[in-house]
Design a protein around this motif. Structure first.
Motif, PDB file in Angstrom:
ATOM      1  N   GLU A 347      33.452  78.234  62.531  1.00 11.46           N
ATOM      2  CA  GLU A 347      33.693  78.339  61.706  1.00 11.46           C
ATOM      3  C   GLU A 347      31.784  78.732  61.554  1.00 11.46           C
ATOM      4  O   GLU A 347      30.546  78.085  62.672  1.00 11.46           O
ATOM      5  CB  GLU A 347      33.825  76.353  61.338  1.00 11.46           C
ATOM      6  N   VAL A 349      28.219  78.611  59.325  1.00  9.54           N
ATOM      7  CA  VAL A 349      27.769  78.039  58.566  1.00  9.54           C
ATOM      8  C   VAL A 349      26.090  77.805  58.728  1.00  9.54           C
ATOM      9  O   VAL A 349      25.447  78.347  59.772  1.00  9.54           O
ATOM     10  CB  VAL A 349      27.716  76.504  58.290  1.00  9.54           C
ATOM     11  N   ARG A 357      23.193  72.928  53.772  1.00  8.80           N
ATOM     12  CA  ARG A 357      24.225  73.943  53.513  1.00  8.80           C
ATOM     13  C   ARG A 357      23.923  75.065  52.555  1.00  8.80           C
ATOM     14  O   ARG A 357      23.814  74.918  51.261  1.00  8.80           O
ATOM     15  CB  ARG A 357      25.573  73.679  54.081  1.00  8.80           C
ATOM     16  N   GLY A 370      34.205  76.357  67.128  1.00  5.07           N
ATOM     17  CA  GLY A 370      34.915  76.952  66.785  1.00  5.07           C
ATOM     18  C   GLY A 370      35.780  76.753  67.871  1.00  5.07           C
ATOM     19  O   GLY A 370      34.946  76.709  69.730  1.00  5.07           O
ATOM     20  N   LEU A 392      28.093  71.141  64.820  1.00  2.01           N
ATOM     21  CA  LEU A 392      27.710  72.541  64.786  1.00  2.01           C
ATOM     22  C   LEU A 392      26.902  72.985  66.150  1.00  2.01           C
ATOM     23  O   LEU A 392      25.535  72.589  66.007  1.00  2.01           O
ATOM     24  CB  LEU A 392      27.575  72.951  63.584  1.00  2.01           C
TER      25      LEU A 392
END
Length: 520
Positions: A347, A349, A357, A370, A392
């Motif tokens: 992922e 971002v 985002r 991930g 994240l």
């Protein structure tokens, strides 16, 4: 075409590959040495027995600082056979960094060459060990220790280091301005990175890949697992001499030419000096780049002059090593301007400065999670602030993702130059200057300025030292390329060399320090 072997434990991967294609070449070095896949397994078992006789067992931490030699790859596999925790250290690390790592990682054994590139690694290692009880030193110039594999304890299975096992790898960042950060990985996280690279390059057993960067970099085990997974050959070297390496790679029929921007520039320079040898790499499908930014101009030069599809770039960091790769299937526009798509399960971002985002094409910080993501830091305190509220990882890189999912890195948060309260990307200016034929190499950084806060300084290695470009000439070229006038450099420094690390990244702290000292 040899079948792909897809397992998550390094030793299991070695065993299966050796059974499937024992006589297929695994790797060749610049000294005429070579190992087949069967030979790799056999030699690794003997070394594992030798290390076991020295007390290395499951969970033992072993730090090693070897150049890109066959023995480095054998050692990785041997330590995996034993279930040890291995701590590869790139050869450029010196006393301050290595001593810090040894105190934090607490290895029982430190393996080094005697001397490499004029530096006495043995003296450094023994000096460090003298101050750390329980740390033994092994000098590996005369070979790694070996013993009878029949003496080895039974292999404990695929769990250690696999999908559910503990971390078996500690990688440390270079630590040029602060203490190095220790990053923990399992075989499974490295294998996830390997799958991303293999898929992007469409690797199979017919391929030959050159690997010229430090084996102790996280790319070392990625390329090791890649060769084992697909059955392709590696062409390795511990030192880079262009004429010799070009001849070796031509002779081996290299299909993916390594290993980064500094090497690619050397290939271009050699071919221009020896047009009668074009193409230098007749079997090349791509020229691999990672670890440092490549410009669209350099990609076009490679595609036009060296061949293949040009530069195939990947992007990652020690915490998440191959999170995006360009693909052989990508169009030229994306190959030139992006680092490819995120790997399977990743992922990627983009988050703006206001923690929103980003929309497609909008710039912000690259954040990821991930299957490649690290297990954490050796020092858990470093995890505070490393992840955002969504879990994240904050990479510290600036970038954007287009509607097709292609990632383009636009700079580093810490490398943004703030002039008159406006943000300016150093990388954007570097990429624009790299298109100028008068510029052999370039770095851009912010220098303190009492009026504007920071000013843009271009540090240039001229293509012709006797006729360096002027600041006015470079600014004229930048304006013609479409760069905004507010981003133009106000200072130009002509140098013989831009300081870079082994992967081609500009060592900005060293460069800035040298410029400041010159002005004092």
């Amino acid at each position: 075409m040899t079948r792909v072997i897809d397992v998550d434990h390094l030793w299991e991967l070695v065993s299966r590959r050796a059974e499937a294609t024992p006589d297929k070449m695994f790797a060749v070095d610049e000294y005429g040495g070579s190992l087949t896949f069967g030979g790799l397994r056999g030699e690794a078992e003997r070394v594992a027995a030798g290390l076991a006789a020295r007390g290395v067992t499951e969970g033992t931490v072993v730090s090693w600082q070897l150049p890109t030699r066959l023995s480095a790859f054998v050692l990785m596999v041997a330590l995996s056979r034993l279930g040890a925790v291995q701590n590869p250290l790139v050869s450029i690390l010196r006393r301050r960094e290595v001593e810090f790592v040894c105190r934090q990682a607490r290895p029982s054994l430190l393996i080094v060459p005697r001397v490499f590139r004029g530096f006495d690694h043995e003296a450094m290692a023994r000096d460090i060990a003298a101050g750390q009880p329980g740390l033994d030193v092994l000098v590996a110039d005369d070979g790694l220790p070996t013993d009878d594999p029949a003496l080895l304890p039974p292999f404990s299975g695929a769990a250690p280091g696999g999908a559910a096992g503990p971390a078996r790898w500690y990688f440390y960042t270079s630590g040029t301005t602060a203490d190095p950060k220790g990053v923990k990985h399992r075989d499974a996280t490295i294998m996830a990175a390997t799958r991303t690279m293999d898929s992007a390059l469409r690797l199979d057993s017919a391929d030959v890949v050159s690997f010229l960067i430090p084996a102790a970099h996280i790319a070392g085990p990625v390329h090791l697992m890649s060769a084992l997974r697909t059955g392709h050959e590696l062409v390795i070297a511990e030192t880079f001499e262009p004429a010799r390496e070009i001849e070796r790679q031509r002779a081996r029929g290299v299909t993916h030419v390594g290993s980064g921007v500094p090497f690619i520039r050397a290939y271009l320079a050699y071919q221009r000096a020896h047009p009668e040898q074009a193409p230098l790499f007749p079997d090349a499908k791509s020229f691999l780049s990672g670890g440092a930014a490549k410009s669209a101009a350099l990609h076009e030069e490679v595609r036009r002059e060296l061949g293949g599809i040009g530069i195939l770039a990947g992007y990652g960091l020690t915490e998440c090593p191959m999170l995006a790769w360009g693909s052989l299937a990508d169009d030229d526009e994306h190959l030139a301007h992006s680092e490819g798509r995120g790997g399977e399960g990743m992922e990627v971002v983009i988050v703006t400065a206001d923690e929103r985002r980003a929309e497609p094409g909008e710039e912000g910080e690259v954040r990821v999670r991930g299957p490649q993501l690290m297990d954490g830091y050796v020092d858990p305190a470093l995890e505070t602030g490393a992840f955002d509220a969504d879990g994240l990882l904050r990479t510290g890189d600036l970038g954007r993702v287009d509607k097709q999912g292609h990632l383009t890195i636009t700079g580093r948060l810490k490398d943004v130059i703030i002039r008159n309260m406006e943000n300016i990307s150093a990388q954007e200016i570097e990429n624009a200057l790299a298109t100028d034929r008068r510029v052999a190499d370039v770095a851009v950084l912010g220098m303190p300025d009492v009026r504007t806060g920071e000013r843009v300084c271009a540090v240039v290695v001229p293509a012709d030292p006797g006729l360096p470009p002027t600041l006015a000439e470079l600014c004229e070229r930048l304006l013609a390329s479409g760069l905004s006038r507010r981003k133009l450099p106000e200072q130009l420094e002509i140098v013989a060399e831009v300081p870079r690390n082994a992967l081609g990244k500009v060592i900005r702290a060293e460069l800035r320090k040298s410029l400041v000292s010159q002005s004092d």
